[in-house]
Design a protein around this motif. Structure first.
Motif, PDB file in Angstrom:
ATOM      1  N   GLU A  94       0.842  -1.278   0.132  1.00  0.00           N
ATOM      2  CA  GLU A  94      -0.058   0.084  -0.014  1.00  0.00           C
ATOM      3  C   GLU A  94       0.802   1.286  -0.114  1.00  0.00           C
ATOM      4  N   ARG A  95       2.038   1.142   0.649  1.00  0.00           N
ATOM      5  CA  ARG A  95       2.957   2.463   0.839  1.00  0.00           C
ATOM      6  C   ARG A  95       3.408   2.630  -0.846  1.00  0.00           C
TER       7      ARG A  95
ATOM      8  N   GLU B 120       0.565   4.214  -2.765  1.00  0.00           N
ATOM      9  CA  GLU B 120       0.692   5.525  -2.329  1.00  0.00           C
ATOM     10  C   GLU B 120       1.654   6.600  -3.193  1.00  0.00           C
ATOM     11  N   TYR B 121       2.905   6.121  -3.071  1.00  0.00           N
ATOM     12  CA  TYR B 121       4.145   6.947  -3.576  1.00  0.00           C
ATOM     13  C   TYR B 121       3.936   6.691  -5.174  1.00  0.00           C
TER      14      TYR B 121
ATOM     15  N   ASN C  19       1.095   6.868  -7.027  1.00  0.00           N
ATOM     16  CA  ASN C  19       0.113   7.466  -7.641  1.00  0.00           C
ATOM     17  C   ASN C  19       0.543   8.939  -7.299  1.00  0.00           C
ATOM     18  N   GLN C  20       1.540   9.310  -6.493  1.00  0.00           N
ATOM     19  CA  GLN C  20       1.953  10.601  -6.094  1.00  0.00           C
ATOM     20  C   GLN C  20       3.182  11.072  -7.504  1.00  0.00           C
TER      21      GLN C  20
END
Length: 326
Positions: A170-171, A174-175, A177-178
C-alpha cells in the motif's frame, strides 16, 4: 593486514622453544601479514573485528581450547604445521567443535597454499563484517510457489547482523500515485534512447514502470535499505505494470534488488556483492547440459550495467509492463 594467532601450547613447553620450533611457518606468515601472537589467556582482549586464527602450537592442548569454547572466533580456523604433535591435537579439537555445531577448518600442508587460503578466509571475514548492519526490505510477501525460501528474521539478525523489514505494498501504491508522468518523461526518453530495440512495450508501459521505480527508490531512501525483494505479481493488479524496470535500475544504483519476494535469493545477492564487489541478478535455471558444462539462466530483468546491449520487452508471464532482455 593483521593476523592474530591465538596460541595454544602445552604448559610443559617453554615459550621460547615453542616459537623456535615453528620458525619456518611464522617467518613465512610475516612476509605477508602483520603477525600478532596472542596467548590463549588473552583471547577476550580480541574483538569481533579482529581477524584471528587458532594456532595449535603443541599437542596436549585439547582441554585448553574447549575451556575457551565461548570465546573462540567463529568459524574456528586451526593452524597446525605438524610440529610438536600439533596436527593430531588440531584434528581432535576440530572433531569436538564440529560435534557441537561449530564450523571449523584446519590449515596444514604446503606453505604457499596455506597463505592463499588465509587470504580467502580474510576476504570472507571482511565480507561478513560488511553484511552486518544491512537492511533488506521485503515489499509485499513471497510468491506462493516459493515453498523452500523462507528466512528466520531473528536468526538472520543474530547470526549475520542482517535485518529484514516488512514494507506494505500500500505504501508503494501511495508513492506511485504521487509520481506524475511529466516527472519521469525525460528519464523514459533517455532509457528508450539507449536501447537496442523496443519490441512489445508501449510508451505508456514505460512511463508506468518508471513511476514505480521512483516510488520504490523513495522507500529505499526512507528505510535506509541495502537491498530489497519485491512481490512483483501483486503489483500488476493495482498498477498495471511490473517491477522489472525498477529492479533493473535499482541494481544499477547499487541497491541490491530481487523479484518475487524471494527472501533467500536476495540474501545471496547481497552476499555476492560484498564478496565480489559486483552486482548479480536473480534468475531461474532453464537448462543444464553436463556434457558441454553449460547452464542457461533466464529471468524477466537484469541490471542494465550488466548487459552489453538491452532490448525493451514486456513481462514474460503476464505480457504486461516492461521486461529487460539483456
Amino acid at each position: 593486514m593483521v593476523l592474530n594467532l591465538i596460541t595454544f601450547a602445552s604448559l610443559l613447553h617453554k615459550q621460547a622453544s615453542i616459537l623456535g620450533s615453528h620458525e619456518l611457518i611464522l617467518n613465512e606468515l610475516e612476509k605477508y601479514f602483520t603477525v600478532n601472537i596472542v596467548e590463549y589467556q588473552n583471547i577476550n582482549k580480541l574483538t569481533k573485528d579482529d581477524f584471528s586464527l587458532l594456532f595449535i602450537a603443541t599437542g596436549g592442548v585439547e582441554r585448553l581450547v574447549i575451556q575457551h569454547f565461548e570465546s573462540l572466533p567463529r568459524p574456528a580456523i586451526l593452524l597446525a604445521d605438524g610440529m610438536q604433535n600439533s596436527l593430531a591435537a588440531a584434528l581432535e579439537i576440530s572433531s569436538w567443535l564440529r560435534g557441537r555445531g561449530m564450523k571449523s577448518e584446519i590449515l596444514h600442508g604446503e606453505l604457499p597454499e596455506i597463505i592463499k587460503r588465509i587470504f580467502v578466509l580474510h576476504s570472507n571475514f571482511k565480507a561478513q563484517q560488511a553484511l552486518s548492519g544491512s537492511r533488506i526490505g521485503v515489499i509485499g510477501s513471497p510468491s506462493s510457489w516459493l515453498v523452500a525460501s523462507n528466512v528466520d528474521y531473528l536468526l538472520s539478525k543474530r547470526r549475520w547482523g542482517i535485518e529484514y523489514t516488512d514494507i506494505s505494498l500500500e505504501r508503494v501504491y501511495e508513492y506511485y500515485n504521487q509520481v506524475t508522468d511529466d516527472e519521469v518523461g525525460e528519464a523514459c526518453a533517455a532509457f528508450a534512447g539507449k536501447a537496442l530495440a523496443c519490441r512489445e512495450a508501449t510508451p505508456e508501459d514505460l512511463i508506468k514502470a518508471m513511476r514505480l521505480y521512483r516510488a520504490i527508490k523513495r522507500i529505499v531512501g526512507e528505510e535506509k535499505l541495502s537491498a530489497l525483494t519485491l512481490s512483483c505479481f501483486k503489483l500488476i493488479e493495482q498498477t498495471g505494470t511490473t517491477g522489472c524496470l525498477a529492479l533493473s535500475l535499482l541494481n544499477d544504483d547499487g541497491i541490491i534488488a530481487g523479484c518475487e519476494g524471494d527472501l533467500q535469493s536476495i540474501f545471496t545477492q547481497l552476499a555476492v556483492k560484498v564478496l565480489t564487489g559486483k552486482a548479480s541478478f536473480m534468475a531461474n535455471p532453464s537448462m543444464i547440459n553436463a556434457r558441454t558444462n553449460e547452464i542457461v539462466l533466464a529471468h524477466c530483468t537484469v541490471g542494465i550495467a550488466q548487459t552489453e546491449q538491452y532490448i525493451i520487452r514486456n513481462h514474460f508471464e503476464t505480457e504486461m509492463g516492461i521486461g529487460i532482455q539483456g
